[in-house]
Design an enzyme around this catalytic site. Structure first.
Site, short mmCIF file in Angstrom:
data_model
loop_
_atom_site.label_atom_id
_atom_site.label_comp_id
_atom_site.label_asym_id
_atom_site.label_seq_id
_atom_site.Cartn_x
_atom_site.Cartn_y
_atom_site.Cartn_z
N ASP A 1 20.57 -41.77 -5.52
CA ASP A 1 20.76 -40.81 -6.34
C ASP A 1 21.98 -40.05 -6.02
O ASP A 1 22.50 -39.07 -6.79
CB ASP A 1 19.65 -40.15 -6.67
CG ASP A 1 18.65 -40.70 -7.17
OD1 ASP A 1 18.57 -41.93 -7.46
OD2 ASP A 1 17.39 -40.23 -7.12
N GLU B 1 10.78 -34.12 -2.79
CA GLU B 1 11.35 -34.85 -3.97
C GLU B 1 11.21 -36.51 -3.70
O GLU B 1 12.13 -36.80 -3.12
CB GLU B 1 12.51 -34.44 -4.31
CG GLU B 1 12.59 -32.95 -4.88
CD GLU B 1 13.68 -32.59 -5.54
OE1 GLU B 1 14.64 -33.28 -6.30
OE2 GLU B 1 13.80 -31.27 -5.93
N GLU C 1 0.74 -1.15 -0.06
CA GLU C 1 -0.01 0.07 -0.04
C GLU C 1 0.86 1.12 -0.06
O GLU C 1 0.63 2.18 -0.86
CB GLU C 1 -0.99 -0.14 1.29
CG GLU C 1 -1.95 -1.17 1.32
CD GLU C 1 -1.19 -2.35 2.31
OE1 GLU C 1 -0.35 -2.58 2.00
OE2 GLU C 1 -1.99 -2.86 2.91
N ARG D 1 13.25 -24.91 -7.23
CA ARG D 1 13.91 -25.04 -5.81
C ARG D 1 14.44 -23.69 -5.28
O ARG D 1 14.22 -23.60 -4.24
CB ARG D 1 15.20 -25.95 -6.21
CG ARG D 1 15.24 -27.40 -6.11
CD ARG D 1 16.28 -28.11 -6.38
NE ARG D 1 16.29 -29.38 -6.40
CZ ARG D 1 17.45 -30.37 -6.89
NH1 ARG D 1 18.45 -29.89 -7.27
NH2 ARG D 1 17.13 -31.71 -6.91
N THR E 1 16.27 -42.18 -1.45
CA THR E 1 16.59 -41.20 -2.81
C THR E 1 18.42 -40.81 -2.51
O THR E 1 18.93 -40.96 -3.41
CB THR E 1 15.84 -39.98 -2.78
OG1 THR E 1 14.56 -40.33 -3.12
CG2 THR E 1 16.43 -39.12 -3.59
N ALA F 1 10.02 -36.22 -11.34
CA ALA F 1 9.99 -36.76 -13.09
C ALA F 1 9.79 -37.95 -13.33
O ALA F 1 10.15 -38.92 -12.59
CB ALA F 1 11.22 -36.11 -13.41
N1 LIG Z 1 12.26 -39.24 -10.72
C1 LIG Z 1 12.32 -38.54 -9.52
O1 LIG Z 1 11.77 -37.44 -9.59
C2 LIG Z 1 12.59 -39.26 -8.14
C3 LIG Z 1 12.61 -38.75 -7.12
C4 LIG Z 1 12.88 -39.06 -5.86
C5 LIG Z 1 13.26 -40.42 -5.79
N2 LIG Z 1 13.14 -40.97 -6.98
C6 LIG Z 1 13.72 -42.57 -7.14
O2 LIG Z 1 12.67 -43.48 -6.15
C7 LIG Z 1 13.45 -44.36 -5.78
C8 LIG Z 1 13.17 -44.34 -4.10
O3 LIG Z 1 11.94 -44.55 -3.87
P1 LIG Z 1 11.38 -44.92 -2.25
O4 LIG Z 1 10.21 -44.30 -2.32
O5 LIG Z 1 11.98 -46.06 -1.88
O6 LIG Z 1 12.40 -43.99 -1.59
P2 LIG Z 1 12.01 -42.64 -0.93
O7 LIG Z 1 11.20 -41.75 -1.55
O8 LIG Z 1 13.49 -42.05 -0.99
O9 LIG Z 1 11.66 -43.08 0.42
C9 LIG Z 1 12.31 -44.05 1.07
C10 LIG Z 1 12.61 -43.65 2.50
O10 LIG Z 1 11.81 -42.73 3.14
C11 LIG Z 1 11.31 -42.95 4.21
N3 LIG Z 1 9.70 -42.98 3.97
C12 LIG Z 1 9.17 -43.41 3.04
N4 LIG Z 1 7.78 -43.37 3.17
C13 LIG Z 1 7.63 -42.88 4.51
C14 LIG Z 1 6.25 -42.60 5.20
N5 LIG Z 1 5.22 -42.97 4.73
N6 LIG Z 1 6.62 -41.97 6.44
C15 LIG Z 1 7.92 -41.81 6.85
N7 LIG Z 1 8.94 -41.97 6.19
C16 LIG Z 1 8.84 -42.52 5.11
C17 LIG Z 1 11.75 -44.38 4.78
O11 LIG Z 1 12.62 -44.02 5.42
P3 LIG Z 1 13.31 -45.19 6.43
O12 LIG Z 1 13.20 -46.74 6.05
O13 LIG Z 1 14.50 -44.71 7.05
O14 LIG Z 1 12.14 -45.27 7.29
C18 LIG Z 1 12.18 -45.05 3.35
O15 LIG Z 1 13.22 -45.75 3.30
C19 LIG Z 1 14.86 -44.12 -6.05
O16 LIG Z 1 14.83 -45.15 -7.17
C20 LIG Z 1 15.13 -42.80 -6.56
O17 LIG Z 1 16.06 -42.60 -7.49
C21 LIG Z 1 13.04 -40.59 -8.11
ZN LIG Z 2 1.03 -3.24 5.91
#
Ligand SMILES: NC(=O)c1ccc[n+]([C@@H]2O[C@H](COP(=O)([O-])OP(=O)(O)OC[C@H]3O[C@@H](n4cnc5c(N)ncnc54)[C@H](OP(=O)(O)O)[C@@H]3O)[C@@H](O)[C@H]2O)c1
Ligand SMILES: [Zn+2]
Length: 401
Positions: A219, A316, A70, A203, A215, A173
């Site tokens: 990665d 992510e 304002e 980001r 992840t 992605a």
């Molecule tokens: N293309 C993309 O944009 C992208 C982005 C991210 C990941 N990725 C790929 O995805 C794969 C990994 O997937 P992901 O789902 O296994 O791994 P993640 O998303 O890295 O999650 C796995 C870890 O996060 C924790 N977690 C998961 N769900 C949860 C929940 N509901 N509450 C609390 N903690 C939770 C757990 O940790 P704890 O076991 O330690 O409890 C679990 O081991 C990899 O291959 C990676 O390269 C791809």
């Molecule tokens: Zn104000």
């Protein structure tokens, strides 16, 4: 994406006032968006001063701690604003327990005739009092013009004020055939150069970023905003129940941004030793309660991120973590990039499944990769199915809107 004011509408004496008010409020919304990335933790706010159907001054909140929209609009007026109407996206502030002086007395001193307010400020020190004080000074105050749009504009600010958690955006992605990684979860470059650049821009506007331990192990990402004009680097958070990530991981050794690991407390000596080792790299370790099935509680992690004054979280996720956010209704927005060229084996992990009620609000073709924004209409901070300011920023040069 962004509505333009129709000059004929403004100049026509027959045009219904609501349409005119709407057009000027849309202009105020456009201006407000220019503050994205620099006003936080304040809200983005825009203001337009109109006299006899003409805009005589415009302003927006540029930077946290600096003047609000304002006074900026009043200072830019090319003629005396006495008798004019101010369009402001958020209720003008009236409290003085902050860095900048309150805006209500400034609007009263400018002898405005009318103020059109997009939505009330949820901050309990203001919340309706700003409007009341303007009315007490004899200024006519109009509410309800583009109120859903103005609330949507303020959704990041509303989340922190009302829910004590950050606004949550899930971003991933996926390949042409709906996969999120290579076979066996192996790291895979899915996005092309244009989409990768957009990811870094996204980001750069968020103040925090969260990934699962899986992840980090697969990665080894840096999770910083690179090759863009980043005003700050997002603080990095990892969910890692058993403190299993390597001390050599980039997010541990890199000092460009802060890193915090959420883990479950353990009495074992291995836990103590690993904790000490990671802390020696300046990594923060925060204990979180694990629920019945051994998963860290996402709600508690979000609360701790809000405690760190972060209000805008980019997650992510892999498929597992995304499911957790969907199941608990904790995802407010999605940004999904679909590659038009990369295809992998069918055995590779599939991308998260978007719940069917999410509404697509914006889409852009980035040299073949398609970036789509979705909002969750069940989120307590969903007000209108409109493209977010962040999206507009990524696809438009900031000064052109
Ligand atoms: N293309 C993309 O944009 C992208 C982005 C991210 C990941 N990725 C790929 O995805 C794969 C990994 O997937 P992901 O789902 O296994 O791994 P993640 O998303 O890295 O999650 C796995 C870890 O996060 C924790 N977690 C998961 N769900 C949860 C929940 N509901 N509450 C609390 N903690 C939770 C757990 O940790 P704890 O076991 O330690 O409890 C679990 O081991 C990899 O291959 C990676 O390269 C791809
Ligand atoms: Zn104000």
């Amino acid at each position: 994406l962004l509505p333009q004011i129709d000059r004929r509408l403004i100049l026509s004496r027959m045009a219904p006032p609501l349409e005119i008010d709407t057009a000027f409020m849309h202009r105020a919304i456009q201006l407000a968006m220019r503050g994205r990335g620099t006003v936080e933790p304040n809200p983005m706010v825009g203001c337009v001063i109109v006299k006899q159907g003409q805009i005589i001054g415009e302003g927006f909140h540029h930077h946290y701690g600096e003047p609000h929209a304002e006074p900026n609009a009043l200072a830019n007026c090319r003629e005396d604003p006495a008798g004019a109407t101010a369009y402001v996206t958020l209720e003008p502030c009236c409290h003085s327990n902050k860095q900048t002086p309150p805006c209500v007395p400034t609007l009263i001193a400018a002898r405005l005739a009318r103020v059109v307010v997009g939505c009330l400020d949820p901050n309990p020190s203001v919340n309706g009092r700003g409007v009341e004080e303007l009315r007490e000074a004899g200024i006519s105050v109009e509410m309800g013009v583009c109120s859903a749009e103005c609330k949507q504009l303020g959704s990041l600010f509303f989340t922190r004020a009302l829910l004590h958690r950050p606004y949550v955006t899930l971003k991933w992605a996926e390949t042409r055939n709906g996969k999120i990684a290579g076979p066996g979860g192996k790291r895979l470059q899915i996005t092309n150069a244009a989409a990768t650049h957009a990811v870094h821009q996204l980001r750069a506007v968020c103040d925090s970023i969260l990934v699962g331990a899986g992840t980090v192990k697969n990665d080894d990402p840096l999770l910083t905003a690179r090759s863009v004009d980043a005003k700050r680097q997002p603080a990095r958070y990892v969910l890692d129940r058993a403190l299993s990530i390597s001390p050599d991981a980039k997010i541990v050794t890199d000092m460009d941004a802060l890193t915090t690991i959420f883990c479950a407390f353990s009495r074992e000596s291995a836990y103590r030793e690993k904790r000490k080792l990671l802390e020696s790299y300046k990594v923060g370790i925060t204990n979180i309660t694990a629920d019945g099935d051994g998963k860290l509680q996402l709600t508690e992690a979000l609360e701790r991120i809000a405690d760190d004054c972060r209000h805008d979280l980019l997650v992510e996720p892999g498929p597992q973590l995304a499911r957790g956010f969907f199941e608990q209704g904790l995802a407010d927005r999605l940004w999904v990039i679909r590659s038009s060229s990369i295809e992998v084996e069918l055995t590779a992990p599939g991308a998260p499944v978007i719940p069917p009620h999410f509404v697509p609000t914006a889409q852009i073709d980035l040299a073949g990769d398609l970036l789509t924004e979705y909002l969750n209409p069940d989120s307590p901070v969903f007000f209108a199915p409109l493209p977010s300011a962040d999206f507009a920023r990524v696809i438009t040069k900031p000064d052109s809107f």
